[in-house]
Design a protein around this motif. Structure first.
Motif, PDB file in Angstrom:
ATOM      1  N   THR A 154       0.484  -1.160   0.252  1.00  0.00           N
ATOM      2  CA  THR A 154       0.163   0.073  -0.337  1.00  0.00           C
ATOM      3  C   THR A 154       1.197   1.707   0.086  1.00  0.00           C
ATOM      4  N   LYS A 155       2.030   0.945   0.407  1.00  0.00           N
ATOM      5  CA  LYS A 155       2.925   2.364   0.813  1.00  0.00           C
ATOM      6  C   LYS A 155       3.424   2.407  -0.306  1.00  0.00           C
ATOM      7  N   GLU A 157       1.827   1.812  -3.326  1.00  0.00           N
ATOM      8  CA  GLU A 157       1.325   2.024  -4.589  1.00  0.00           C
ATOM      9  C   GLU A 157       0.575   3.750  -4.747  1.00  0.00           C
ATOM     10  N   ARG A 158       1.015   3.499  -3.215  1.00  0.00           N
ATOM     11  CA  ARG A 158       1.165   5.302  -2.443  1.00  0.00           C
ATOM     12  C   ARG A 158       1.813   6.518  -3.250  1.00  0.00           C
ATOM     13  N   GLU A 159       3.814   5.720  -2.527  1.00  0.00           N
ATOM     14  CA  GLU A 159       4.131   7.092  -3.299  1.00  0.00           C
ATOM     15  C   GLU A 159       4.415   6.765  -4.794  1.00  0.00           C
ATOM     16  N   LEU A 160       3.803   5.806  -5.069  1.00  0.00           N
ATOM     17  CA  LEU A 160       4.052   5.779  -7.500  1.00  0.00           C
ATOM     18  C   LEU A 160       2.747   6.191  -7.983  1.00  0.00           C
ATOM     19  N   TRP A 161       1.594   7.009  -7.150  1.00  0.00           N
ATOM     20  CA  TRP A 161       0.068   7.676  -7.270  1.00  0.00           C
ATOM     21  C   TRP A 161       0.899   9.078  -7.536  1.00  0.00           C
ATOM     22  N   GLU A 162       1.711   9.820  -5.967  1.00  0.00           N
ATOM     23  CA  GLU A 162       1.909  10.974  -5.763  1.00  0.00           C
ATOM     24  C   GLU A 162       3.017  11.012  -6.780  1.00  0.00           C
ATOM     25  N   ARG A 163       4.019  10.234  -7.341  1.00  0.00           N
ATOM     26  CA  ARG A 163       4.776  10.896  -8.699  1.00  0.00           C
ATOM     27  C   ARG A 163       4.302  11.021  -9.717  1.00  0.00           C
ATOM     28  N   ARG A 164       2.904  10.036  -9.826  1.00  0.00           N
ATOM     29  CA  ARG A 164       1.895  10.441 -11.400  1.00  0.00           C
ATOM     30  C   ARG A 164       1.480  11.219 -11.472  1.00  0.00           C
ATOM     31  N   ALA A 165       1.168  11.631  -9.756  1.00  0.00           N
ATOM     32  CA  ALA A 165       0.159  12.405  -9.660  1.00  0.00           C
ATOM     33  C   ALA A 165       0.789  13.924 -10.384  1.00  0.00           C
TER      34      ALA A 165
END
Length: 217
Positions: A154-155, A157-165
């Motif tokens: 989960t951590k 995936e959250r980091e990857l989402w923040e980078r994509r955002a």
């Protein structure tokens, strides 16, 4: 687009393996010492059991819970840490080996007690109790590892989402700048890094606490 240099993968942590293996060896040695002691009366099991039973009966435990029930429960409890440490020491895909190691270890102890130790009593109930305790400890270890695995995933995936955002936001900003530069008579500036390259660059992140892609399990 600027070339992204990935580099070598980060080293895998072996802390869990080493710590759990060392503790497993020490605890297995303790179990062997207790179960293979040639004169069990020297360990004062009977005196300890009598005191524990008195304390339990004073707390409201029925009198029917006697020495045999206490011994069966103690045999379960003795193998719970053994199963737990074995579940941590084994690789994630090799946890099933513990299903055979735990009863095999208990059966080997009872076999040696039956043929080599005259003052020891070897029973199938002891193997059953030890196996139950070992399986309970193994279940606790598997639950703990599954929780850690889910947390790390989960951590990540959250980091990857923040980078994509962040990359999407930078792309929008560059698009607005390009539109403004096209409408302006001033010459456009060249050489700015691609937004995705900026986001993936290690210097772009100041926190330094991004989780590793390699899970500890």
């Amino acid at each position: 687009m600027t070339e992204i240099v990935v580099g070598p993968p980060p080293p895998r942590s072996h802390a869990r393996l080493w710590i759990s293996t060392i503790l497993l060896i020490f605890y297995a040695g303790f179990v062997l010492l207790v179960t293979m002691w040639p004169q069990p009366q020297q360990l004062e099991f009977d005196g300890i059991a009598a005191r524990v039973l008195r304390a339990l009966h004073n707390l409201g435990v029925p009198e029917a819970f006697g020495y045999n029930a206490l011994e069966f429960t103690a045999n379960i409890g003795m193998f719970v840490p053994l199963g737990f440490l074995l579940g941590l020491a084994l690789a994630r895909r090799a946890w099933w080996v513990a299903i055979f190691l735990l009863p095999g270890f208990s059966a080997a102890i009872e076999f040696v007690q039956g043929i080599a130790l005259d003052e020891r009593v070897s029973t199938v109930l002891d193997v059953l109790a030890n196996t139950i305790g070992g399986y309970l400890g193994l279940l606790f270890a598997m639950i703990l590892r599954a929780m850690i695995h889910a947390r790390d995933r989960t951590k990540i995936e959250r980091e990857l989402w923040e980078r994509r955002a962040a990359a999407a936001q930078l792309q929008q900003e560059n698009a607005r700048r390009a539109a403004a530069a096209a409408a302006s008579p001033a010459p456009a500036r060249y050489g700015e890094p691609d937004p995705v390259t900026r986001v993936l660059d290690a210097d772009f992140w100041d926190t330094g606490d991004a989780p590793t892609v390699r899970l500890p399990l």
